[in-house]
Design a protein around this motif. Structure first.
Motif, short mmCIF file in Angstrom:
data_model
loop_
_atom_site.label_atom_id
_atom_site.label_comp_id
_atom_site.label_asym_id
_atom_site.label_seq_id
_atom_site.Cartn_x
_atom_site.Cartn_y
_atom_site.Cartn_z
N VAL A 191 0.84 -1.20 0.00
CA VAL A 191 0.00 0.00 0.00
C VAL A 191 0.87 1.25 0.00
O VAL A 191 1.99 1.25 0.52
N GLY A 192 0.33 2.30 -0.59
CA GLY A 192 0.98 3.60 -0.54
C GLY A 192 0.27 4.48 0.48
O GLY A 192 -0.96 4.44 0.59
N PRO A 250 3.50 8.87 -3.12
CA PRO A 250 3.14 8.59 -1.72
C PRO A 250 4.22 9.06 -0.75
O PRO A 250 5.39 9.19 -1.11
N LEU A 251 3.81 9.33 0.50
CA LEU A 251 4.77 9.65 1.54
C LEU A 251 5.70 8.47 1.79
O LEU A 251 6.89 8.63 2.08
N SER A 252 5.14 7.30 1.73
CA SER A 252 5.90 6.07 1.91
C SER A 252 5.04 4.91 1.42
O SER A 252 3.86 5.09 1.10
N SER A 253 5.64 3.74 1.34
CA SER A 253 4.89 2.54 1.01
C SER A 253 5.23 1.47 2.04
O SER A 253 6.29 1.49 2.66
N GLY A 254 4.30 0.54 2.25
CA GLY A 254 4.51 -0.49 3.25
C GLY A 254 3.70 -1.73 2.93
O GLY A 254 3.03 -1.82 1.91
N GLU A 294 10.91 2.59 5.05
CA GLU A 294 11.46 3.93 4.90
C GLU A 294 10.57 4.74 3.96
O GLU A 294 9.79 4.20 3.19
N SER A 295 10.67 6.05 4.06
CA SER A 295 9.87 6.93 3.22
C SER A 295 10.68 7.38 2.02
O SER A 295 11.83 7.02 1.85
N ARG A 296 10.04 8.21 1.19
CA ARG A 296 10.69 8.67 -0.03
C ARG A 296 11.97 9.43 0.27
O ARG A 296 12.98 9.27 -0.42
N ASP A 297 11.99 10.26 1.32
CA ASP A 297 13.18 11.04 1.65
C ASP A 297 13.88 10.50 2.89
O ASP A 297 14.78 11.12 3.43
N GLY A 298 13.49 9.31 3.36
CA GLY A 298 14.16 8.67 4.47
C GLY A 298 13.58 8.99 5.83
O GLY A 298 13.95 8.38 6.82
N LEU A 299 12.67 9.95 5.94
CA LEU A 299 12.10 10.31 7.24
C LEU A 299 10.61 10.55 7.07
O LEU A 299 10.18 11.38 6.28
N VAL A 335 4.72 10.54 14.69
CA VAL A 335 5.30 9.22 14.51
C VAL A 335 6.47 9.38 13.56
O VAL A 335 6.33 9.95 12.48
N TRP A 336 7.64 8.90 13.98
CA TRP A 336 8.85 9.07 13.16
C TRP A 336 9.27 7.74 12.58
O TRP A 336 9.25 6.72 13.24
N LEU A 337 9.70 7.76 11.35
CA LEU A 337 10.23 6.57 10.70
C LEU A 337 11.56 6.93 10.07
O LEU A 337 11.62 7.82 9.24
N ARG A 338 12.61 6.28 10.52
CA ARG A 338 13.94 6.54 9.97
C ARG A 338 14.41 5.32 9.19
O ARG A 338 13.98 4.21 9.42
N LYS A 339 15.34 5.56 8.29
CA LYS A 339 15.91 4.46 7.53
C LYS A 339 16.55 3.46 8.46
O LYS A 339 17.16 3.80 9.46
N GLN A 340 16.48 2.18 8.10
CA GLN A 340 17.06 1.14 8.93
C GLN A 340 18.57 1.28 9.04
O GLN A 340 19.16 0.89 10.04
#
Length: 313
Positions: free
Chosen positions: A82-83, A93-97, A113-118, A305-310
């Protein structure tokens, strides 16, 4: 020759199907996409945590004051790609998962991760989820077809010629008696095992449902392992692969299950690549870092809610 022309024809047909699929979705309104069950509008990020070996799990619910509000009809299910979009935004999309769980009131998605990593999600923000075509699968298939088109000579030449009807299959002349792992195989299954193991390029086992094809396949794989071969098993669905993993694990075979953990059956997740890596020497350090991240998110004063690159771990 004939083989190259066949490869080109398959590639062109596949590309046309993918273009048609994407064009259909892009030409339909968001409300119509939701009515058809492939889009969920006006959602809020109700909760988040880390899970599935380091991924961020976000649970989305309808953005309504009533906490018992239910999601509209949808075809979302575990394993779907999903996007995530801002309701007011357009474009990428902001991100996909990957969807991990769906109930009548919420849907949980695992993000990497998102398109720009955050990725920053306001708990009071409004978002939408849209089912996406599996670009990874599409790109892999397209790359494979391009490689086949360019392939001339090499270890896979004989197999490619057989698959595209340029030559007939061949077999090894010498065979050895087999000591079966499963003594309950009937005559037709034993014949299928022996036949498959002597083929150089390709063997096809055909039979109606319930005739023991999977049982036969497990025996073939175990025999190949006994001969010192490495075996790559593929199937048209994740459930089919998981079924093979369960059967092989029962024979104490060393099995590594490739694929996103959200798409695997719970009993075989410990065979996944993520689980194997989690049991490595550095797993405890990574687990401590993820625990710190969860605790930090709870203390964040702004409800984000924050999502950072692994790779920042």
């Amino acid at each position: 020759g004939h083989s190259t022309a066949a490869r080109t024809s398959v590639q062109q047909m596949f590309s046309r199907l993918c273009v048609v699929s994407r064009a259909w979705q892009e030409s339909v309104s968001l409300k119509e996409l939701q009515r058809r069950g492939v889009c969920l509008l006006k959602l809020q990020a109700a909760s988040q945590r880390t899970g599935l070996y380091g991924r961020l799990l976000v649970t989305f619910q309808p953005r309504k004051h009533d906490s018992d509000a239910e999601l509209p009809y949808n075809s979302f299910g575990p394993g779907d790609i999903v996007g995530l979009y801002d309701s007011a935004g357009e474009g990428d999309p902001l991100s996909s998962g990957i969807v991990t769980r769906v109930t009548s009131k919420a849907v949980t998605v695992a993000f990497e991760e998102s398109r720009d990593g955050l990725l920053s999600l306001h708990r009071e923000g409004s978002y939408r989820l849209l089912q996406l075509a599996n670009d990874v699968t599409y790109n892999r298939l397209k790359k494979a077809l391009n490689a086949l088109k360019q392939y001339h000579g090499g270890p896979a030449s004989d197999l490619i010629d057989v698959l595209f009807f340029s030559s007939d299959p061949s077999a090894f002349s010498e065979t050895k008696p087999l000591k079966l792992y499963n003594d309950t195989l009937d005559a037709s299954q034993r014949e299928a095992v022996s036949f498959s193991l002597v083929q150089r390029e390709l063997a096809i086992i055909h039979g109606p449902p319930g005739t023991g094809k999977t049982t036969t396949l497990v025996e073939i794989i175990l025999q190949a392992i006994q001969q010192g071969l490495k075996v790559l098993c593929c199937a048209p669905s994740n459930v089919a692969v998981d079924n093979l993993v369960e059967r092989l694990a029962g024979h104490k075979a060393r099995v590594l299950r490739l694929g996103h953990p959200a798409r695997l059956l719970q009993p075989i997740q410990h065979h996944s690549l993520d689980a194997v890596l989690a049991r490595s020497d550095s797993a405890e350090i990574v687990a401590d870092i993820r625990k710190d991240i969860d605790q930090a998110l709870v203390r964040v004063p702004v409800p984000h809610v924050w999502l950072r690159k692994q790779d920042t771990l």
